[in-house]
Design a protein around this motif. Structure first.
Motif, PDB file in Angstrom:
ATOM      1  N   ARG A 106       0.820  -1.228   0.000  1.00 56.93           N
ATOM      2  CA  ARG A 106       0.000   0.000   0.000  1.00 56.93           C
ATOM      3  C   ARG A 106       0.844   1.263   0.000  1.00 56.93           C
ATOM      4  O   ARG A 106       0.469   2.248  -0.619  1.00 56.93           O
ATOM      5  CB  ARG A 106      -0.944   0.000   1.199  1.00 56.93           C
ATOM      6  N   GLU A 155      -9.312   6.388  13.414  1.00 59.16           N
ATOM      7  CA  GLU A 155     -10.138   5.206  13.221  1.00 59.16           C
ATOM      8  C   GLU A 155     -10.712   5.225  11.807  1.00 59.16           C
ATOM      9  O   GLU A 155     -10.908   6.283  11.221  1.00 59.16           O
ATOM     10  CB  GLU A 155     -11.272   5.176  14.233  1.00 59.16           C
ATOM     11  N   GLN A 156     -11.012   4.040  11.274  1.00 57.66           N
ATOM     12  CA  GLN A 156     -11.478   3.943   9.889  1.00 57.66           C
ATOM     13  C   GLN A 156     -12.735   4.743   9.598  1.00 57.66           C
ATOM     14  O   GLN A 156     -12.889   5.288   8.518  1.00 57.66           O
ATOM     15  CB  GLN A 156     -11.695   2.479   9.509  1.00 57.66           C
ATOM     16  N   ASN A 157     -13.654   4.844  10.540  1.00 61.57           N
ATOM     17  CA  ASN A 157     -14.930   5.518  10.290  1.00 61.57           C
ATOM     18  C   ASN A 157     -14.971   6.951  10.799  1.00 61.57           C
ATOM     19  O   ASN A 157     -16.029   7.583  10.784  1.00 61.57           O
ATOM     20  CB  ASN A 157     -16.077   4.719  10.924  1.00 61.57           C
ATOM     21  N   VAL A 176     -13.470  13.217   8.405  1.00 60.77           N
ATOM     22  CA  VAL A 176     -12.276  13.980   8.041  1.00 60.77           C
ATOM     23  C   VAL A 176     -12.625  15.458   7.999  1.00 60.77           C
ATOM     24  O   VAL A 176     -13.605  15.859   7.373  1.00 60.77           O
ATOM     25  CB  VAL A 176     -11.733  13.536   6.661  1.00 60.77           C
ATOM     26  N   ASP A 207      -5.055  -1.336  10.333  1.00 62.07           N
ATOM     27  CA  ASP A 207      -6.480  -1.253  10.665  1.00 62.07           C
ATOM     28  C   ASP A 207      -6.947   0.190  10.840  1.00 62.07           C
ATOM     29  O   ASP A 207      -8.083   0.422  11.224  1.00 62.07           O
ATOM     30  CB  ASP A 207      -6.764  -2.017  11.963  1.00 62.07           C
ATOM     31  N   SER A 208      -6.090   1.155  10.582  1.00 61.40           N
ATOM     32  CA  SER A 208      -6.418   2.569  10.791  1.00 61.40           C
ATOM     33  C   SER A 208      -6.641   3.267   9.448  1.00 61.40           C
ATOM     34  O   SER A 208      -6.244   2.780   8.398  1.00 61.40           O
ATOM     35  CB  SER A 208      -5.267   3.273  11.513  1.00 61.40           C
ATOM     36  N   ARG A 209      -7.264   4.421   9.535  1.00 63.24           N
ATOM     37  CA  ARG A 209      -7.416   5.291   8.363  1.00 63.24           C
ATOM     38  C   ARG A 209      -6.243   6.256   8.375  1.00 63.24           C
ATOM     39  O   ARG A 209      -6.034   6.991   9.348  1.00 63.24           O
ATOM     40  CB  ARG A 209      -8.736   6.049   8.460  1.00 63.24           C
ATOM     41  N   VAL A 224      -4.570   9.411   6.463  1.00 62.78           N
ATOM     42  CA  VAL A 224      -4.739  10.478   5.464  1.00 62.78           C
ATOM     43  C   VAL A 224      -3.384  11.147   5.304  1.00 62.78           C
ATOM     44  O   VAL A 224      -2.836  11.702   6.268  1.00 62.78           O
ATOM     45  CB  VAL A 224      -5.800  11.503   5.912  1.00 62.78           C
TER      46      VAL A 224
END
Length: 83
Positions: A18, A31-33, A36, A76-78, A80
């Motif tokens: 990635r 966290e993914q959800n 932003v 497992d994280s978002r 940016v």
């Protein structure tokens, strides 16, 4: 052993496949959800200092505090990338 091996492999794939960041990039890790904010993080985000197959070392932009994350937990994280 299965869960630990899985996290280790996820971390390696995060870095090798990635490639969400490079040394010197400014990133926001959440966290993914999580929503932003278009203005970016209030703390200025994290600056990537060092990346290896197992861990990523970052510096908080506003306070210059350092921390090290396991790449398996970052998988497992978002993330940016604010570059």
């Amino acid at each position: 052993i299965g869960s630990a091996s899985s996290k280790y492999l996820e971390g390696i794939l995060l870095i090798l496949v990635r490639r969400p960041y490079d040394v010197g990039d400014r990133v926001c890790i959440m966290e993914q959800n999580a929503p932003v904010n278009n203005d970016g993080p209030p703390s200025g985000g994290w600056i990537i200092e060092k990346v290896d197959l197992v861990t990523t070392t970052v510096r908080l932009a506003s306070t210059r505090e350092y921390t090290t994350f396991a790449n398996g937990s970052l998988a497992d994280s978002r993330i940016v990338n604010l570059k």
